[in-house]
Design a protein around this motif. Structure first.
Motif, PDB file in Angstrom:
ATOM      1  N   LEU A 133       1.480  -1.847   1.752  1.00 58.73           N
ATOM      2  CA  LEU A 133       1.206  -0.519   1.210  1.00 58.73           C
ATOM      3  C   LEU A 133       1.617  -0.465  -0.256  1.00 58.73           C
ATOM      4  CD1 LEU A 133       0.508   2.496   1.316  1.00 58.73           C
ATOM      5  CD2 LEU A 133       2.810   2.893   2.248  1.00 58.73           C
ATOM      6  N   GLY A 134       2.794  -0.988  -0.561  1.00 57.56           N
ATOM      7  CA  GLY A 134       3.251  -1.006  -1.948  1.00 57.56           C
ATOM      8  C   GLY A 134       2.316  -1.790  -2.842  1.00 57.56           C
ATOM      9  N   GLN A 135       1.848  -2.944  -2.371  1.00 59.02           N
ATOM     10  CA  GLN A 135       0.931  -3.743  -3.177  1.00 59.02           C
ATOM     11  C   GLN A 135      -0.402  -3.035  -3.382  1.00 59.02           C
ATOM     12  OE1 GLN A 135       1.041  -7.379  -0.836  1.00 59.02           O
ATOM     13  NE2 GLN A 135       2.234  -8.406  -2.421  1.00 59.02           N
ATOM     14  N   ALA A 136      -0.918  -2.386  -2.334  1.00 59.13           N
ATOM     15  CA  ALA A 136      -2.205  -1.691  -2.458  1.00 59.13           C
ATOM     16  C   ALA A 136      -2.128  -0.565  -3.483  1.00 59.13           C
ATOM     17  CB  ALA A 136      -2.632  -1.146  -1.093  1.00 59.13           C
ATOM     18  N   LEU A 137      -1.035   0.189  -3.472  1.00 58.66           N
ATOM     19  CA  LEU A 137      -0.896   1.286  -4.418  1.00 58.66           C
ATOM     20  C   LEU A 137      -0.629   0.769  -5.829  1.00 58.66           C
ATOM     21  CD1 LEU A 137       1.228   3.758  -2.264  1.00 58.66           C
ATOM     22  CD2 LEU A 137      -1.165   4.028  -2.943  1.00 58.66           C
ATOM     23  N   ALA A 138       0.233  -0.228  -5.955  1.00 59.06           N
ATOM     24  CA  ALA A 138       0.594  -0.727  -7.285  1.00 59.06           C
ATOM     25  C   ALA A 138      -0.592  -1.398  -7.980  1.00 59.06           C
ATOM     26  CB  ALA A 138       1.761  -1.707  -7.174  1.00 59.06           C
ATOM     27  N   GLU A 139      -1.395  -2.154  -7.231  1.00 60.58           N
ATOM     28  CA  GLU A 139      -2.467  -2.925  -7.847  1.00 60.58           C
ATOM     29  C   GLU A 139      -3.652  -2.055  -8.256  1.00 60.58           C
ATOM     30  OE1 GLU A 139      -2.315  -6.061  -8.785  1.00 60.58           O
ATOM     31  OE2 GLU A 139      -0.268  -6.097  -8.040  1.00 60.58           O
ATOM     32  N   HIS A 140      -3.817  -0.904  -7.643  1.00 63.10           N
ATOM     33  CA  HIS A 140      -5.002  -0.095  -7.919  1.00 63.10           C
ATOM     34  C   HIS A 140      -4.689   1.195  -8.669  1.00 63.10           C
ATOM     35  CE1 HIS A 140      -7.513  -2.746  -5.591  1.00 63.10           C
ATOM     36  NE2 HIS A 140      -6.744  -2.615  -4.535  1.00 63.10           N
ATOM     37  N   ARG A 141      -3.468   1.372  -9.097  1.00 64.56           N
ATOM     38  CA  ARG A 141      -3.094   2.541  -9.878  1.00 64.56           C
ATOM     39  C   ARG A 141      -2.547   2.098 -11.231  1.00 64.56           C
ATOM     40  NH1 ARG A 141      -2.500   7.394  -7.429  1.00 64.56           N
ATOM     41  NH2 ARG A 141      -0.919   7.957  -8.943  1.00 64.56           N
ATOM     42  N   GLY A 142      -2.452   3.046 -12.145  1.00 66.91           N
ATOM     43  CA  GLY A 142      -1.944   2.716 -13.464  1.00 66.91           C
ATOM     44  C   GLY A 142      -0.495   3.088 -13.675  1.00 66.91           C
ATOM     45  N   ASP A 143       0.120   3.737 -12.674  1.00 68.38           N
ATOM     46  CA  ASP A 143       1.517   4.128 -12.840  1.00 68.38           C
ATOM     47  C   ASP A 143       2.443   3.111 -12.178  1.00 68.38           C
ATOM     48  OD1 ASP A 143       0.769   4.741 -10.270  1.00 68.38           O
ATOM     49  OD2 ASP A 143       1.022   6.901 -10.475  1.00 68.38           O
ATOM     50  N   ARG A 144       3.713   3.451 -12.073  1.00 71.35           N
ATOM     51  CA  ARG A 144       4.704   2.492 -11.580  1.00 71.35           C
ATOM     52  C   ARG A 144       5.057   2.757 -10.125  1.00 71.35           C
ATOM     53  NH1 ARG A 144       8.704   3.049 -16.839  1.00 71.35           N
ATOM     54  NH2 ARG A 144       7.557   1.643 -18.228  1.00 71.35           N
ATOM     55  N   ALA A 145       5.173   1.677  -9.366  1.00 67.82           N
ATOM     56  CA  ALA A 145       5.521   1.775  -7.949  1.00 67.82           C
ATOM     57  C   ALA A 145       6.649   0.798  -7.655  1.00 67.82           C
ATOM     58  CB  ALA A 145       4.317   1.469  -7.065  1.00 67.82           C
ATOM     59  N   VAL A 146       7.564   1.213  -6.788  1.00 73.87           N
ATOM     60  CA  VAL A 146       8.676   0.371  -6.374  1.00 73.87           C
ATOM     61  C   VAL A 146       8.841   0.499  -4.870  1.00 73.87           C
ATOM     62  CG1 VAL A 146      10.400   2.199  -6.732  1.00 73.87           C
ATOM     63  CG2 VAL A 146      11.115  -0.209  -6.785  1.00 73.87           C
ATOM     64  N   VAL A 147       9.233  -0.591  -4.229  1.00 74.70           N
ATOM     65  CA  VAL A 147       9.540  -0.575  -2.807  1.00 74.70           C
ATOM     66  C   VAL A 147      10.999  -0.956  -2.649  1.00 74.70           C
ATOM     67  CG1 VAL A 147       8.713  -2.948  -2.468  1.00 74.70           C
ATOM     68  CG2 VAL A 147       8.846  -1.385  -0.521  1.00 74.70           C
ATOM     69  N   LEU A 148      11.720  -0.142  -1.880  1.00 75.56           N
ATOM     70  CA  LEU A 148      13.161  -0.285  -1.713  1.00 75.56           C
ATOM     71  C   LEU A 148      13.467  -0.680  -0.282  1.00 75.56           C
ATOM     72  CD1 LEU A 148      16.233   0.266  -2.232  1.00 75.56           C
ATOM     73  CD2 LEU A 148      15.712   2.697  -1.853  1.00 75.56           C
ATOM     74  N   ASP A 149      14.227  -1.729  -0.119  1.00 74.63           N
ATOM     75  CA  ASP A 149      14.662  -2.154   1.214  1.00 74.63           C
ATOM     76  C   ASP A 149      15.964  -1.426   1.541  1.00 74.63           C
ATOM     77  OD1 ASP A 149      15.286  -3.410   3.568  1.00 74.63           O
ATOM     78  OD2 ASP A 149      14.827  -5.421   2.851  1.00 74.63           O
ATOM     79  N   ALA A 150      15.878  -0.463   2.475  1.00 74.49           N
ATOM     80  CA  ALA A 150      17.057   0.315   2.877  1.00 74.49           C
ATOM     81  C   ALA A 150      17.540  -0.090   4.255  1.00 74.49           C
ATOM     82  CB  ALA A 150      16.731   1.810   2.848  1.00 74.49           C
ATOM     83  N   ASN A 151      17.173  -1.274   4.701  1.00 74.79           N
ATOM     84  CA  ASN A 151      17.628  -1.765   6.000  1.00 74.79           C
ATOM     85  C   ASN A 151      19.090  -2.172   5.900  1.00 74.79           C
ATOM     86  OD1 ASN A 151      18.022  -3.139   8.458  1.00 74.79           O
ATOM     87  ND2 ASN A 151      15.875  -3.766   8.506  1.00 74.79           N
ATOM     88  N   PRO A 152      19.987  -1.557   6.705  1.00 75.23           N
ATOM     89  CA  PRO A 152      21.405  -1.908   6.606  1.00 75.23           C
ATOM     90  C   PRO A 152      21.738  -3.262   7.218  1.00 75.23           C
ATOM     91  CG  PRO A 152      21.074  -0.331   8.371  1.00 75.23           C
ATOM     92  CD  PRO A 152      19.750  -0.478   7.685  1.00 75.23           C
ATOM     93  N   ASP A 153      20.761  -3.902   7.837  1.00 72.49           N
ATOM     94  CA  ASP A 153      21.010  -5.174   8.519  1.00 72.49           C
ATOM     95  C   ASP A 153      20.297  -6.323   7.813  1.00 72.49           C
ATOM     96  OD1 ASP A 153      22.497  -3.875  10.564  1.00 72.49           O
ATOM     97  OD2 ASP A 153      20.606  -3.281  11.520  1.00 72.49           O
ATOM     98  N   ALA A 154      20.586  -6.500   6.530  1.00 67.94           N
ATOM     99  CA  ALA A 154      20.038  -7.618   5.757  1.00 67.94           C
ATOM    100  C   ALA A 154      18.529  -7.678   5.885  1.00 67.94           C
ATOM    101  CB  ALA A 154      20.675  -8.943   6.185  1.00 67.94           C
ATOM    102  N   GLY A 155      17.841  -6.710   5.305  1.00 70.07           N
ATOM    103  CA  GLY A 155      16.382  -6.654   5.385  1.00 70.07           C
ATOM    104  C   GLY A 155      15.713  -7.821   4.696  1.00 70.07           C
ATOM    105  N   THR A 156      14.460  -8.060   5.068  1.00 70.68           N
ATOM    106  CA  THR A 156      13.709  -9.225   4.565  1.00 70.68           C
ATOM    107  C   THR A 156      12.574  -8.831   3.623  1.00 70.68           C
ATOM    108  OG1 THR A 156      12.213  -9.159   6.479  1.00 70.68           O
ATOM    109  CG2 THR A 156      14.228 -10.503   6.672  1.00 70.68           C
ATOM    110  N   LEU A 157      12.563  -7.608   3.141  1.00 70.72           N
ATOM    111  CA  LEU A 157      11.445  -7.149   2.316  1.00 70.72           C
ATOM    112  C   LEU A 157      11.276  -8.010   1.067  1.00 70.72           C
ATOM    113  CD1 LEU A 157       9.267  -4.962   1.802  1.00 70.72           C
ATOM    114  CD2 LEU A 157      11.007  -3.713   0.523  1.00 70.72           C
ATOM    115  N   ALA A 158      12.360  -8.276   0.345  1.00 66.81           N
ATOM    116  CA  ALA A 158      12.261  -9.079  -0.880  1.00 66.81           C
ATOM    117  C   ALA A 158      11.792 -10.496  -0.567  1.00 66.81           C
ATOM    118  CB  ALA A 158      13.610  -9.108  -1.603  1.00 66.81           C
TER     119      ALA A 158
END
Length: 359
Positions: A133-158
């Motif tokens: 979802l973050g990639q779809a919005l960031a690649e097709h818009r002209g503004d800035r998008a960020v995705v934050l991993d708020a998983n307290p159990d060592a998330g794997t988003l990055a």
């Protein structure tokens, strides 16, 4: 030989006199009508142009003649190229649909919009959905998008997006008071295409310290520099970070699957949100059904209909071999149907951009 009679001048002028060029011709058999003098209007009453006809009336779309768009794929594109554009069959229905989705994804947005991606059940593709979802919005818009991993159990988003989790939200929290510019913020994020990624704390013991207050401080800071903030939430609904996520969220994406347990847990997530005072988020929510796991014994249409009646939109993401590996997400390697599903999800999220933001 008998002579042809002369034509009646009255009849001749009535039939053909109007074809002559020059001043109006009158029937010679009739006297000209007296000329009535035309009264002059005062200057204040004289007819003038329309002062309300602004330059906006000469927009490009009003001055150019309509013509079919250029096809971009398939035989339509080949025919257009071979004929040098002289034969233009126009875009296909699929191209028209994609153009419509792109127009929705690019909806204008004033301020920051915060999206929470959540599920009470693990293993249904929540992190994958947040990443794509973050990639779809960031690649097709002209503004800035960020995705934050708020998983307290060592998330794997990055790991799924950039493979770089050396600098995390914990370092940003420690330096929060000294962060005042875009350059400062970018030191704590990694980049996946045009999407900025903020990793979670990789030590689960330390991750528990990521409290509601700390989450809200981080999101408030990100709101100064980013237009779209996507939070990949943990699977628990009662931990402190989730409370902060819901308190700041403008919209939510609930992830489930077309299975008995996957659909049941997604529905219970909606029940929990309603029971805890977040009915407005549920009415405006989008449910994603990740179809990596599905069975012919399950009535998928019945599951979809259940969620259609509860939320604003439902998106089914088909099985994709690239995503099934659990490795780094590369948008270029997604199947077209998968990419279209995430573009549809982005359009549904962007449809809420014109809604007044919650306090």
């Amino acid at each position: 030989m008998a002579r042809r009679p002369e034509p009646d001048p009255t009849t001749w002028w009535a039939r053909y006199g109007h074809r002559l060029e020059g001043p109006p011709v009158t029937n010679p058999a009739q006297p000209p009508a007296p000329e009535v003098p035309r009264p002059e209007l005062p200057r204040s009453e004289a007819p003038r142009g329309n002062p309300g006809a602004a330059a906006a009336d000469l927009r490009e779309d009003t001055m150019l003649r309509a013509r079919p768009d250029r096809p971009r794929t398939g035989w339509r594109r080949a025919l257009y190229d071979v004929t040098g554009g002289r034969v233009n069959p126009g875009p296909s229905d699929a191209e028209e649909l994609r153009s419509g989705l792109l127009a929705r994804v690019r909806a204008p947005l004033a301020g920051a919009h915060r999206v929470a991606v959540m599920s009470v059940k693990g293993g249904v593709g929540k992190t994958t959905v947040a990443a794509c979802l973050g990639q779809a919005l960031a690649e097709h818009r002209g503004d800035r998008a960020v995705v934050l991993d708020a998983n307290p159990d060592a998330g794997t988003l990055a790991d799924r997006l950039t493979g770089d989790s050396r600098i995390t939200v914990r370092e940003l929290l420690n330096d929060l008071d000294s962060v005042g510019t875009w350059t400062d913020v970018s030191r704590y994020t990694s980049l996946a295409g045009r999407l900025q990624v903020l990793a979670s704390e990789q030590d689960p013991a330390s991750g528990e310290a990521f409290s509601r207050d700390e989450y809200e401080r981080v999101v408030d800071l990100l709101g100064r520099f980013f237009n779209i903030i996507i939070t990949d939430s943990g699977t628990g609904m009662v931990h402190s970070t989730m409370q902060g996520t819901l308190a700041r969220a403008d919209s939510v994406v609930v992830v489930g699957a077309p299975t008995v347990d996957g659909a049941g847990r997604a529905s219970k997530t909606l029940d929990w949100l309603v029971a805890h005072g977040h009915g407005d988020l549920v009415r405006d929510a989008v449910v994603v059904l990740s179809c990596d796991r599905r069975s012919a014994e399950v009535d998928a249409a019945r599951i979809r209909e259940h969620f259609v009646q509860r939320v604003r939109g439902v998106v089914e993401v088909p099985h994709d071999p690239h995503l099934a590996t659990g490795g780094r997400v590369d948008p270029a390697r997604l199947r077209p149907a998968t990419a279209d599903a995430f573009l549809e999800l982005g359009a549904l999220v962007a449809d809420a951009f014109d809604v007044r933001r919650r306090d």
